[in-house]
Design an enzyme around this catalytic site. Structure first.
Site, PDB file in Angstrom:
ATOM      1  N   LYS A   9       0.824  -1.214   0.000  1.00 30.68           N
ATOM      2  CA  LYS A   9       0.000   0.000   0.000  1.00 30.68           C
ATOM      3  C   LYS A   9       0.862   1.271   0.000  1.00 30.68           C
ATOM      4  O   LYS A   9       2.075   1.205   0.237  1.00 30.68           O
ATOM      5  CB  LYS A   9      -0.931  -0.037   1.224  1.00 30.68           C
ATOM      6  CG  LYS A   9      -1.933  -1.203   1.198  1.00 30.68           C
ATOM      7  CD  LYS A   9      -2.896  -1.109   2.385  1.00 30.68           C
ATOM      8  CE  LYS A   9      -3.857  -2.291   2.418  1.00 30.68           C
ATOM      9  NZ  LYS A   9      -4.853  -2.147   3.520  1.00 30.68           N
ATOM     10  N   TYR A  49     -12.321  -2.415  -2.705  1.00 28.43           N
ATOM     11  CA  TYR A  49     -12.851  -2.486  -1.345  1.00 28.43           C
ATOM     12  C   TYR A  49     -14.380  -2.367  -1.316  1.00 28.43           C
ATOM     13  O   TYR A  49     -14.954  -1.931  -0.315  1.00 28.43           O
ATOM     14  CB  TYR A  49     -12.204  -1.410  -0.477  1.00 28.43           C
ATOM     15  CG  TYR A  49     -10.824  -1.802   0.043  1.00 28.43           C
ATOM     16  CD1 TYR A  49     -10.637  -2.992   0.759  1.00 28.43           C
ATOM     17  CD2 TYR A  49      -9.717  -0.978  -0.163  1.00 28.43           C
ATOM     18  CE1 TYR A  49      -9.379  -3.348   1.241  1.00 28.43           C
ATOM     19  CE2 TYR A  49      -8.463  -1.342   0.312  1.00 28.43           C
ATOM     20  CZ  TYR A  49      -8.304  -2.528   1.022  1.00 28.43           C
ATOM     21  OH  TYR A  49      -7.062  -2.880   1.509  1.00 28.43           O
ATOM     22  N   ASN A 112      -1.822   0.291   7.037  1.00 25.53           N
ATOM     23  CA  ASN A 112      -1.349  -1.002   7.537  1.00 25.53           C
ATOM     24  C   ASN A 112      -0.539  -1.788   6.503  1.00 25.53           C
ATOM     25  O   ASN A 112      -0.464  -3.009   6.557  1.00 25.53           O
ATOM     26  CB  ASN A 112      -2.523  -1.809   8.089  1.00 25.53           C
ATOM     27  CG  ASN A 112      -3.582  -2.083   7.038  1.00 25.53           C
ATOM     28  OD1 ASN A 112      -3.360  -1.870   5.850  1.00 25.53           O
ATOM     29  ND2 ASN A 112      -4.724  -2.586   7.458  1.00 25.53           N
ATOM     30  N   HIS A 115      -2.056  -5.478   1.686  1.00 24.57           N
ATOM     31  CA  HIS A 115      -3.329  -6.184   1.516  1.00 24.57           C
ATOM     32  C   HIS A 115      -3.054  -7.597   1.047  1.00 24.57           C
ATOM     33  O   HIS A 115      -2.179  -7.810   0.203  1.00 24.57           O
ATOM     34  CB  HIS A 115      -4.193  -5.484   0.457  1.00 24.57           C
ATOM     35  CG  HIS A 115      -5.357  -6.325   0.000  1.00 24.57           C
ATOM     36  ND1 HIS A 115      -6.525  -6.425   0.721  1.00 24.57           N
ATOM     37  CD2 HIS A 115      -5.508  -7.148  -1.072  1.00 24.57           C
ATOM     38  CE1 HIS A 115      -7.349  -7.266   0.092  1.00 24.57           C
ATOM     39  NE2 HIS A 115      -6.748  -7.716  -0.999  1.00 24.57           N
ATOM     40  N   GLU A 126     -10.286 -10.282  -7.147  1.00 28.97           N
ATOM     41  CA  GLU A 126      -9.364  -9.141  -7.037  1.00 28.97           C
ATOM     42  C   GLU A 126      -8.296  -9.192  -8.134  1.00 28.97           C
ATOM     43  O   GLU A 126      -8.003  -8.169  -8.763  1.00 28.97           O
ATOM     44  CB  GLU A 126      -8.699  -9.148  -5.657  1.00 28.97           C
ATOM     45  CG  GLU A 126      -9.677  -8.825  -4.536  1.00 28.97           C
ATOM     46  CD  GLU A 126      -9.115  -9.039  -3.144  1.00 28.97           C
ATOM     47  OE1 GLU A 126      -9.889  -8.914  -2.178  1.00 28.97           O
ATOM     48  OE2 GLU A 126      -7.908  -9.344  -3.013  1.00 28.97           O
TER      49      GLU A 126
HETATM   50  P1  DAT Z   1      -7.705  -6.662   6.006  1.00 26.45           P
HETATM   51  O1  DAT Z   1      -6.919  -5.599   5.263  1.00 26.45           O
HETATM   52  O2  DAT Z   1      -6.920  -7.187   7.188  1.00 26.45           O
HETATM   53  O3  DAT Z   1      -8.235  -7.750   5.114  1.00 26.45           O
HETATM   54  P2  DAT Z   1     -10.453  -5.670   6.146  1.00 26.45           P
HETATM   55  O4  DAT Z   1     -10.709  -6.377   4.859  1.00 26.45           O
HETATM   56  O5  DAT Z   1     -11.392  -5.927   7.274  1.00 26.45           O
HETATM   57  O6  DAT Z   1      -8.963  -5.942   6.665  1.00 26.45           O
HETATM   58  O7  DAT Z   1     -10.467  -4.091   5.907  1.00 26.45           O
HETATM   59  C1  DAT Z   1      -9.871  -3.556   4.738  1.00 26.45           C
HETATM   60  C2  DAT Z   1      -9.088  -2.329   5.108  1.00 26.45           C
HETATM   61  O8  DAT Z   1      -9.965  -1.359   5.643  1.00 26.45           O
HETATM   62  C3  DAT Z   1      -8.040  -2.555   6.197  1.00 26.45           C
HETATM   63  O9  DAT Z   1      -6.825  -3.046   5.666  1.00 26.45           O
HETATM   64  C4  DAT Z   1      -7.901  -1.179   6.760  1.00 26.45           C
HETATM   65  C5  DAT Z   1      -9.326  -0.631   6.689  1.00 26.45           C
HETATM   66  N1  DAT Z   1     -10.067  -0.864   7.933  1.00 26.45           N
HETATM   67  C6  DAT Z   1     -10.601  -2.027   8.353  1.00 26.45           C
HETATM   68  N2  DAT Z   1     -11.210  -1.895   9.531  1.00 26.45           N
HETATM   69  C7  DAT Z   1     -11.068  -0.592   9.878  1.00 26.45           C
HETATM   70  C8  DAT Z   1     -11.461   0.191  10.990  1.00 26.45           C
HETATM   71  N3  DAT Z   1     -12.159  -0.335  12.001  1.00 26.45           N
HETATM   72  N4  DAT Z   1     -11.110   1.505  10.991  1.00 26.45           N
HETATM   73  C9  DAT Z   1     -10.414   2.051   9.978  1.00 26.45           C
HETATM   74  N5  DAT Z   1      -9.996   1.356   8.889  1.00 26.45           N
HETATM   75  C10 DAT Z   1     -10.321   0.064   8.839  1.00 26.45           C
HETATM   76 MG    MG Z   2      -9.697  -7.708   3.680  1.00 30.73          MG
END
Ligand code: DAT
Ligand code: MG
Length: 138
Positions: A9, A49, A112, A115, A126
């Site tokens: 990212k 997303y 973070n 992905h 994806e």
């Molecule tokens: P991951 O990236 O671990 O698969 P996810 O699919 O639940 O996590 O969410 C996608 C992205 O969205 C994640 O990398 C960062 C953001 N995100 C997720 N939960 C969040 C939250 N509670 N607050 C802010 N950003 C969040």
């Molecule tokens: Mg995810």
């Protein structure tokens, strides 16, 4: 052999962590099948997303994902989806294990670093968004 989608990212690119992240994937024995560095459109970020479109954090997530270049990869290996998810670490910074990429280099829930697809089905959809099938399938 399974393929998964990995994105380095914008925060990781800005922090010059591209090499360290790729090194971990290759050292584990995974294969980079396709790779490109791109600055993506808002439309691609929204599609990638789409499952989170109703979440409060979605606008912030989309603007973060379009804030700078991303390195997109098709990564393959046995159980690549699960392996890569474990190597990346949990989404919640208080849960990401030391030794995981997030657990070593990030404490932010949005910025973070990486992905990884969460299932073989998500990986397929994806990868189809980011690459031509001929880029990563023999
Ligand atoms: P991951 O990236 O671990 O698969 P996810 O699919 O639940 O996590 O969410 C996608 C992205 O969205 C994640 O990398 C960062 C953001 N995100 C997720 N939960 C969040 C939250 N509670 N607050 C802010 N950003 C969040
Ligand atoms: Mg995810």
């Amino acid at each position: 052999m399974e393929s998964t989608m990995v994105l380095i990212k914008p925060d990781a690119v800005r922090r010059r962590l591209i090499g360290r992240i790729i090194e971990r994937l290759e050292a584990r024995g995974l294969t980079i099948r396709a790779m490109k560095m791109v600055r993506i459109s808002r439309e691609l970020a929204e599609k990638h997303y789409a499952e989170h479109a109703s979440r409060a954090f979605y606008p912030k997530l989309v603007s973060f994902m379009t804030s700078g270049p991303i390195v997109a990869m098709a990564v393959s290996g046995p159980a690549a989806v699960t392996l890569v998810r474990k190597m990346i670490g949990a989404t919640d910074p208080t849960e990401s294990e030391p030794g995981s990429i997030r657990g070593e280099y990030s404490l932010d829930v949005t910025e973070n670093l990486v992905h990884g697809s969460d299932s073989p089905e998500s990986a397929a959809s994806e990868l189809a968004l980011w690459f031509e099938q001929s880029d990563y399938v023999d």
